[in-house]
Scaffold this active site. Sequence first.
Site, short mmCIF file in Angstrom:
data_model
loop_
_atom_site.label_atom_id
_atom_site.label_comp_id
_atom_site.label_asym_id
_atom_site.label_seq_id
_atom_site.Cartn_x
_atom_site.Cartn_y
_atom_site.Cartn_z
CB SER A 52 -0.91 0.03 1.23
OG SER A 52 -1.78 -1.07 1.22
N1 SAH Z 1 -0.04 -5.17 3.84
C1 SAH Z 1 0.65 -5.61 2.67
C2 SAH Z 1 -0.17 -5.43 1.43
C3 SAH Z 1 -0.96 -6.62 1.20
S1 SAH Z 1 -1.93 -6.66 -0.27
C4 SAH Z 1 1.98 -4.91 2.53
O1 SAH Z 1 2.29 -4.03 3.35
O2 SAH Z 1 2.74 -5.26 1.63
C5 SAH Z 1 -3.13 -7.83 0.32
C6 SAH Z 1 -2.59 -9.21 0.60
O3 SAH Z 1 -3.68 -10.02 1.01
C7 SAH Z 1 -1.95 -9.91 -0.59
O4 SAH Z 1 -0.65 -10.28 -0.25
C8 SAH Z 1 -2.84 -11.14 -0.81
O5 SAH Z 1 -2.13 -12.28 -1.24
C9 SAH Z 1 -3.42 -11.33 0.55
N2 SAH Z 1 -4.69 -12.07 0.60
C10 SAH Z 1 -5.67 -12.16 -0.32
N3 SAH Z 1 -6.69 -12.90 0.16
C11 SAH Z 1 -6.35 -13.28 1.41
C12 SAH Z 1 -6.98 -14.04 2.43
N4 SAH Z 1 -8.21 -14.59 2.28
N5 SAH Z 1 -6.34 -14.24 3.59
C13 SAH Z 1 -5.10 -13.71 3.80
N6 SAH Z 1 -4.45 -12.98 2.88
C14 SAH Z 1 -5.06 -12.76 1.70
#
Ligand code: SAH
Length: 204
Positions: A52
Amino acid sequence: MVKHQLRARGIADKDVLAVMGRVARHLFVPSPLREEAYADHPLPIGEGQTISQPYIVALMTEALFVTGGAKVLEIGTGSGYQTAILAELANTVFTVERSSALSSGAQRLLRHLGYENIQFVVGDGTLGLPAETPFDRIIATGSLPCLPQGLLDQLTVDGICVLPVGDRSLQRLLQVKKVGSSVEQHDLGACCFVPLIGKEGWSS
Ligand code: SAH
């Protein structure tokens, strides 16, 4: 980044500003993108996912009111950047990621950086983490079609969760506070997150 993107836009919590100034964001982005790590936008981190924008990380962290004793659940580990910010402020962070490749990459980096208060879980975070309940704080870093009751049930009384809720392309960032048996909801504005794929999230 802290001065122009965070303070100038109203992030005021001193602890959040200090931590955002301290954690080396460039370590969490793929090497070819390192020069852009502190820019005012999200960046790809592999597996079709993104880290993000710094302002959104700060806004969510501020709205979460993480105190030193807090036990936090993060849904969506991704690069592990938000996880590091939370781990600096909280007592313990449980972070759930759907992609085992992203989870192990984040785990390797965060262990290397010396964080010892993070538990990594691979699975569907939209269901929360029933085995470790309750949590003082819950944060979702991907979008949800609606606020799952199951997540609210895993919050302590007086617990807070921050999560983007809406449709696939546009959501509202919500701060939801549990106050006794009722819930107070604050809208922090429009946002656009990658989807959480799971039972209480999106089907694909
Ligand atoms: N906070 C992260 C950004 C994550 S983007 C950072 O600082 O880099 C959202 C993430 O959620 C992705 O990595 C994706 O793979 C994950 N995701 C998607 N569906 C999910 C689920 N049901 N449970 C856990 N993670 C999930």
